[in-house]
Motif scaffolding. Structure first.
Motif, PDB file in Angstrom:
ATOM      1  N   ASN A  63      15.355  23.145 -22.051  1.00  0.00           N
ATOM      2  CA  ASN A  63      16.724  22.628 -22.159  1.00  0.00           C
ATOM      3  C   ASN A  63      17.692  23.459 -21.326  1.00  0.00           C
ATOM      4  O   ASN A  63      18.577  22.916 -20.666  1.00  0.00           O
ATOM      5  CB  ASN A  63      17.177  22.589 -23.614  1.00  0.00           C
ATOM      6  CG  ASN A  63      16.516  21.484 -24.392  1.00  0.00           C
ATOM      7  OD1 ASN A  63      16.120  20.468 -23.824  1.00  0.00           O
ATOM      8  ND2 ASN A  63      16.366  21.676 -25.693  1.00  0.00           N
ATOM      9  N   SER A  64      17.531  24.770 -21.352  1.00  0.00           N
ATOM     10  CA  SER A  64      18.402  25.652 -20.587  1.00  0.00           C
ATOM     11  C   SER A  64      18.278  25.368 -19.095  1.00  0.00           C
ATOM     12  O   SER A  64      19.276  25.284 -18.381  1.00  0.00           O
ATOM     13  CB  SER A  64      18.049  27.111 -20.873  1.00  0.00           C
ATOM     14  OG  SER A  64      18.784  27.965 -20.042  1.00  0.00           O
ATOM     15  N   LYS A  65      17.051  25.192 -18.628  1.00  0.00           N
ATOM     16  CA  LYS A  65      16.838  24.915 -17.212  1.00  0.00           C
ATOM     17  C   LYS A  65      17.376  23.541 -16.832  1.00  0.00           C
ATOM     18  O   LYS A  65      17.967  23.369 -15.765  1.00  0.00           O
ATOM     19  CB  LYS A  65      15.366  25.052 -16.859  1.00  0.00           C
ATOM     20  CG  LYS A  65      14.889  26.492 -16.957  1.00  0.00           C
ATOM     21  CD  LYS A  65      13.513  26.675 -16.433  1.00  0.00           C
ATOM     22  CE  LYS A  65      13.025  28.101 -16.610  1.00  0.00           C
ATOM     23  NZ  LYS A  65      13.841  29.117 -16.015  1.00  0.00           N
ATOM     24  N   LEU A  66      17.169  22.551 -17.709  1.00  0.00           N
ATOM     25  CA  LEU A  66      17.683  21.214 -17.416  1.00  0.00           C
ATOM     26  C   LEU A  66      19.210  21.180 -17.408  1.00  0.00           C
ATOM     27  O   LEU A  66      19.823  20.492 -16.600  1.00  0.00           O
ATOM     28  CB  LEU A  66      17.158  20.215 -18.441  1.00  0.00           C
ATOM     29  CG  LEU A  66      15.683  19.870 -18.332  1.00  0.00           C
ATOM     30  CD1 LEU A  66      15.258  18.980 -19.508  1.00  0.00           C
ATOM     31  CD2 LEU A  66      15.366  19.202 -17.016  1.00  0.00           C
ATOM     32  N   ASN A  67      19.831  21.942 -18.305  1.00  0.00           N
ATOM     33  CA  ASN A  67      21.279  21.964 -18.388  1.00  0.00           C
ATOM     34  C   ASN A  67      21.921  22.679 -17.207  1.00  0.00           C
ATOM     35  O   ASN A  67      23.112  22.548 -16.957  1.00  0.00           O
ATOM     36  CB  ASN A  67      21.741  22.595 -19.704  1.00  0.00           C
ATOM     37  CG  ASN A  67      21.444  21.699 -20.878  1.00  0.00           C
ATOM     38  OD1 ASN A  67      21.392  20.492 -20.750  1.00  0.00           O
ATOM     39  ND2 ASN A  67      21.238  22.301 -22.028  1.00  0.00           N
ATOM     40  N   ALA A  68      21.141  23.419 -16.451  1.00  0.00           N
ATOM     41  CA  ALA A  68      21.670  24.136 -15.292  1.00  0.00           C
ATOM     42  C   ALA A  68      21.946  23.181 -14.134  1.00  0.00           C
ATOM     43  O   ALA A  68      22.697  23.512 -13.224  1.00  0.00           O
ATOM     44  CB  ALA A  68      20.686  25.209 -14.860  1.00  0.00           C
TER      45      ALA A  68
END
Length: 56
Positions: free
Chosen positions: A45-50
């Motif tokens: 999720n963190s990578k996608l939200n970037a």
């Protein structure tokens, strides 16, 4: 790592000063890279939200 190897490392580090410990710690930190086979859902999720979405 075997318990025996851990003991040898601990004995080798037992007489160093705090400044020396920080230096050793820094060297280990910079040379040690873990390779993960799987990401957690939080990491995904963190990578996608970037990345911005098309509509953003």
């Amino acid at each position: 790592m075997t318990p025996k190897k851990k003991q040898r490392i601990a004995r080798a580090l037992s007489g160093i000063t705090y400044a020396e410990w920080r230096e050793v710690s820094h060297i280990v930190e910079n040379s040690y890279h873990t390779t993960k086979k799987e990401l957690t859902s939080e990491e995904i999720n963190s990578k996608l939200n970037a990345f911005p979405l098309m509509g953003d």
